[in-house]
Design a protein around this motif. Sequence first.
Motif, PDB file in Angstrom:
ATOM      1  N   THR A 122     -42.707 -35.234  13.013  1.00 28.32           N
ATOM      2  CA  THR A 122     -43.629 -35.454  14.128  1.00 28.32           C
ATOM      3  C   THR A 122     -43.861 -36.960  14.276  1.00 28.32           C
ATOM      4  O   THR A 122     -43.570 -37.735  13.359  1.00 28.32           O
ATOM      5  CB  THR A 122     -44.980 -34.769  13.866  1.00 28.32           C
ATOM      6  N   GLN A 123     -44.410 -37.371  15.396  1.00 32.00           N
ATOM      7  CA  GLN A 123     -44.719 -38.788  15.589  1.00 32.00           C
ATOM      8  C   GLN A 123     -45.766 -39.254  14.582  1.00 32.00           C
ATOM      9  O   GLN A 123     -45.742 -40.397  14.142  1.00 32.00           O
ATOM     10  CB  GLN A 123     -45.192 -39.050  17.020  1.00 32.00           C
ATOM     11  N   GLU A 124     -46.669 -38.381  14.188  1.00 27.96           N
ATOM     12  CA  GLU A 124     -47.651 -38.728  13.164  1.00 27.96           C
ATOM     13  C   GLU A 124     -46.954 -39.032  11.842  1.00 27.96           C
ATOM     14  O   GLU A 124     -47.294 -40.003  11.154  1.00 27.96           O
ATOM     15  CB  GLU A 124     -48.658 -37.590  12.973  1.00 27.96           C
ATOM     16  N   GLU A 125     -45.962 -38.222  11.486  1.00 25.24           N
ATOM     17  CA  GLU A 125     -45.216 -38.451  10.247  1.00 25.24           C
ATOM     18  C   GLU A 125     -44.390 -39.734  10.328  1.00 25.24           C
ATOM     19  O   GLU A 125     -44.335 -40.504   9.365  1.00 25.24           O
ATOM     20  CB  GLU A 125     -44.309 -37.253   9.948  1.00 25.24           C
ATOM     21  N   VAL A 126     -43.767 -39.980  11.474  1.00 23.35           N
ATOM     22  CA  VAL A 126     -42.986 -41.209  11.664  1.00 23.35           C
ATOM     23  C   VAL A 126     -43.912 -42.422  11.546  1.00 23.35           C
ATOM     24  O   VAL A 126     -43.595 -43.399  10.874  1.00 23.35           O
ATOM     25  CB  VAL A 126     -42.244 -41.211  13.017  1.00 23.35           C
ATOM     26  N   TYR A 127     -45.066 -42.361  12.193  1.00 25.51           N
ATOM     27  CA  TYR A 127     -46.042 -43.451  12.117  1.00 25.51           C
ATOM     28  C   TYR A 127     -46.469 -43.695  10.672  1.00 25.51           C
ATOM     29  O   TYR A 127     -46.539 -44.830  10.211  1.00 25.51           O
ATOM     30  CB  TYR A 127     -47.253 -43.135  12.988  1.00 25.51           C
ATOM     31  N   SER A 128     -46.747 -42.624   9.953  1.00 24.86           N
ATOM     32  CA  SER A 128     -47.198 -42.734   8.575  1.00 24.86           C
ATOM     33  C   SER A 128     -46.157 -43.437   7.711  1.00 24.86           C
ATOM     34  O   SER A 128     -46.494 -44.269   6.866  1.00 24.86           O
ATOM     35  CB  SER A 128     -47.495 -41.340   8.015  1.00 24.86           C
ATOM     36  N   VAL A 129     -44.887 -43.139   7.930  1.00 22.84           N
ATOM     37  CA  VAL A 129     -43.810 -43.777   7.176  1.00 22.84           C
ATOM     38  C   VAL A 129     -43.624 -45.222   7.633  1.00 22.84           C
ATOM     39  O   VAL A 129     -43.534 -46.139   6.818  1.00 22.84           O
ATOM     40  CB  VAL A 129     -42.493 -42.986   7.355  1.00 22.84           C
ATOM     41  N   ALA A 130     -43.587 -45.451   8.925  1.00 22.27           N
ATOM     42  CA  ALA A 130     -43.293 -46.784   9.472  1.00 22.27           C
ATOM     43  C   ALA A 130     -44.423 -47.777   9.223  1.00 22.27           C
ATOM     44  O   ALA A 130     -44.167 -48.952   8.989  1.00 22.27           O
ATOM     45  CB  ALA A 130     -43.008 -46.677  10.965  1.00 22.27           C
ATOM     46  N   ARG A 131     -45.642 -47.348   9.263  1.00 21.18           N
ATOM     47  CA  ARG A 131     -46.760 -48.290   9.139  1.00 21.18           C
ATOM     48  C   ARG A 131     -46.822 -48.961   7.779  1.00 21.18           C
ATOM     49  O   ARG A 131     -47.371 -50.029   7.635  1.00 21.18           O
ATOM     50  CB  ARG A 131     -48.091 -47.617   9.438  1.00 21.18           C
ATOM     51  N   LYS A 132     -46.226 -48.364   6.798  1.00 19.67           N
ATOM     52  CA  LYS A 132     -46.213 -48.947   5.464  1.00 19.67           C
ATOM     53  C   LYS A 132     -45.297 -50.160   5.395  1.00 19.67           C
ATOM     54  O   LYS A 132     -45.371 -50.936   4.463  1.00 19.67           O
ATOM     55  CB  LYS A 132     -45.760 -47.903   4.441  1.00 19.67           C
ATOM     56  N   SER A 133     -44.465 -50.330   6.389  1.00 21.57           N
ATOM     57  CA  SER A 133     -43.482 -51.417   6.383  1.00 21.57           C
ATOM     58  C   SER A 133     -43.835 -52.539   7.334  1.00 21.57           C
ATOM     59  O   SER A 133     -43.045 -53.448   7.516  1.00 21.57           O
ATOM     60  CB  SER A 133     -42.109 -50.859   6.770  1.00 21.57           C
ATOM     61  N   TRP A 134     -44.943 -52.471   7.976  1.00 19.80           N
ATOM     62  CA  TRP A 134     -45.305 -53.497   8.959  1.00 19.80           C
ATOM     63  C   TRP A 134     -45.879 -54.708   8.251  1.00 19.80           C
ATOM     64  O   TRP A 134     -47.070 -54.867   8.114  1.00 19.80           O
ATOM     65  CB  TRP A 134     -46.320 -52.975   9.962  1.00 19.80           C
ATOM     66  N   ARG A 135     -45.026 -55.563   7.807  1.00 22.19           N
ATOM     67  CA  ARG A 135     -45.464 -56.820   7.195  1.00 22.19           C
ATOM     68  C   ARG A 135     -45.053 -57.936   8.125  1.00 22.19           C
ATOM     69  O   ARG A 135     -43.870 -58.116   8.392  1.00 22.19           O
ATOM     70  CB  ARG A 135     -44.825 -56.984   5.825  1.00 22.19           C
ATOM     71  N   ILE A 136     -46.023 -58.651   8.615  1.00 22.61           N
ATOM     72  CA  ILE A 136     -45.730 -59.677   9.604  1.00 22.61           C
ATOM     73  C   ILE A 136     -46.741 -60.813   9.513  1.00 22.61           C
ATOM     74  O   ILE A 136     -47.891 -60.593   9.141  1.00 22.61           O
ATOM     75  CB  ILE A 136     -45.702 -59.080  11.025  1.00 22.61           C
ATOM     76  N   SER A 137     -46.296 -61.984   9.848  1.00 23.78           N
ATOM     77  CA  SER A 137     -47.156 -63.159   9.855  1.00 23.78           C
ATOM     78  C   SER A 137     -48.293 -62.958  10.851  1.00 23.78           C
ATOM     79  O   SER A 137     -48.082 -62.501  11.969  1.00 23.78           O
ATOM     80  CB  SER A 137     -46.322 -64.378  10.244  1.00 23.78           C
ATOM     81  N   SER A 138     -49.493 -63.342  10.464  1.00 26.23           N
ATOM     82  CA  SER A 138     -50.648 -63.178  11.345  1.00 26.23           C
ATOM     83  C   SER A 138     -50.509 -64.005  12.631  1.00 26.23           C
ATOM     84  O   SER A 138     -51.057 -63.642  13.657  1.00 26.23           O
ATOM     85  CB  SER A 138     -51.943 -63.522  10.625  1.00 26.23           C
ATOM     86  N   SER A 139     -49.749 -65.080  12.583  1.00 27.93           N
ATOM     87  CA  SER A 139     -49.552 -65.909  13.787  1.00 27.93           C
ATOM     88  C   SER A 139     -48.709 -65.201  14.848  1.00 27.93           C
ATOM     89  O   SER A 139     -48.778 -65.545  16.021  1.00 27.93           O
ATOM     90  CB  SER A 139     -48.906 -67.241  13.416  1.00 27.93           C
ATOM     91  N   LYS A 140     -47.933 -64.197  14.463  1.00 25.86           N
ATOM     92  CA  LYS A 140     -47.086 -63.473  15.421  1.00 25.86           C
ATOM     93  C   LYS A 140     -47.757 -62.223  15.994  1.00 25.86           C
ATOM     94  O   LYS A 140     -47.275 -61.655  16.967  1.00 25.86           O
ATOM     95  CB  LYS A 140     -45.764 -63.079  14.769  1.00 25.86           C
ATOM     96  N   LEU A 141     -48.846 -61.809  15.410  1.00 21.95           N
ATOM     97  CA  LEU A 141     -49.483 -60.557  15.836  1.00 21.95           C
ATOM     98  C   LEU A 141     -49.893 -60.561  17.301  1.00 21.95           C
ATOM     99  O   LEU A 141     -49.768 -59.551  17.985  1.00 21.95           O
ATOM    100  CB  LEU A 141     -50.705 -60.260  14.966  1.00 21.95           C
ATOM    101  N   SER A 142     -50.379 -61.671  17.799  1.00 25.81           N
ATOM    102  CA  SER A 142     -50.869 -61.710  19.178  1.00 25.81           C
ATOM    103  C   SER A 142     -49.750 -61.552  20.200  1.00 25.81           C
ATOM    104  O   SER A 142     -50.005 -61.210  21.349  1.00 25.81           O
ATOM    105  CB  SER A 142     -51.631 -63.004  19.436  1.00 25.81           C
ATOM    106  N   THR A 143     -48.509 -61.780  19.799  1.00 22.24           N
ATOM    107  CA  THR A 143     -47.391 -61.673  20.745  1.00 22.24           C
ATOM    108  C   THR A 143     -46.736 -60.292  20.728  1.00 22.24           C
ATOM    109  O   THR A 143     -45.962 -59.974  21.618  1.00 22.24           O
ATOM    110  CB  THR A 143     -46.305 -62.730  20.445  1.00 22.24           C
ATOM    111  N   LEU A 144     -47.039 -59.480  19.726  1.00 20.91           N
ATOM    112  CA  LEU A 144     -46.387 -58.169  19.619  1.00 20.91           C
ATOM    113  C   LEU A 144     -47.048 -57.129  20.505  1.00 20.91           C
ATOM    114  O   LEU A 144     -48.261 -56.970  20.498  1.00 20.91           O
ATOM    115  CB  LEU A 144     -46.423 -57.663  18.174  1.00 20.91           C
ATOM    116  N   LYS A 145     -46.232 -56.420  21.253  1.00 26.81           N
ATOM    117  CA  LYS A 145     -46.733 -55.364  22.110  1.00 26.81           C
ATOM    118  C   LYS A 145     -46.303 -53.986  21.600  1.00 26.81           C
ATOM    119  O   LYS A 145     -47.034 -53.022  21.717  1.00 26.81           O
ATOM    120  CB  LYS A 145     -46.241 -55.582  23.533  1.00 26.81           C
ATOM    121  N   TYR A 146     -45.092 -53.890  21.038  1.00 30.10           N
ATOM    122  CA  TYR A 146     -44.553 -52.597  20.611  1.00 30.10           C
ATOM    123  C   TYR A 146     -43.949 -52.686  19.212  1.00 30.10           C
ATOM    124  O   TYR A 146     -43.408 -53.709  18.826  1.00 30.10           O
ATOM    125  CB  TYR A 146     -43.460 -52.112  21.566  1.00 30.10           C
ATOM    126  N   VAL A 147     -44.028 -51.566  18.488  1.00 30.88           N
ATOM    127  CA  VAL A 147     -43.347 -51.406  17.211  1.00 30.88           C
ATOM    128  C   VAL A 147     -42.448 -50.181  17.350  1.00 30.88           C
ATOM    129  O   VAL A 147     -42.893 -49.117  17.784  1.00 30.88           O
ATOM    130  CB  VAL A 147     -44.342 -51.202  16.048  1.00 30.88           C
TER     131      VAL A 147
END
Length: 76
Positions: free
Chosen positions: A19-44
């Motif tokens: 399910t999308q909930e399961e995909v989100y749960s797996v993918a969110r653990k890998s979202w490591r990104i510089s805080s300076s780039k967060l404001s430019t991101l629209k989609y994951v």
Amino acid sequence: MKEECLLVIINQSYREGMTQEEVYSVARKSWRISSSKLSTLKYVFAVSNSKIVGMFECYDWNEVKDETDLEYNGEN
């Protein structure tokens, strides 16, 4: 208009029929990104074996120190 996005590879954790909930749960653990780039991101995008298996629009970012800190509510 150009939108910035983040691709998260989940090859080893993904299984067909999740399910999308399961995909989100797996993918969110890998979202490591510089805080300076967060404001430019629209989609994951969650990607498995070169196939997009999940797309999440970013409304807000939260620092998560423990995986139980942020639960999927269909809008995260």
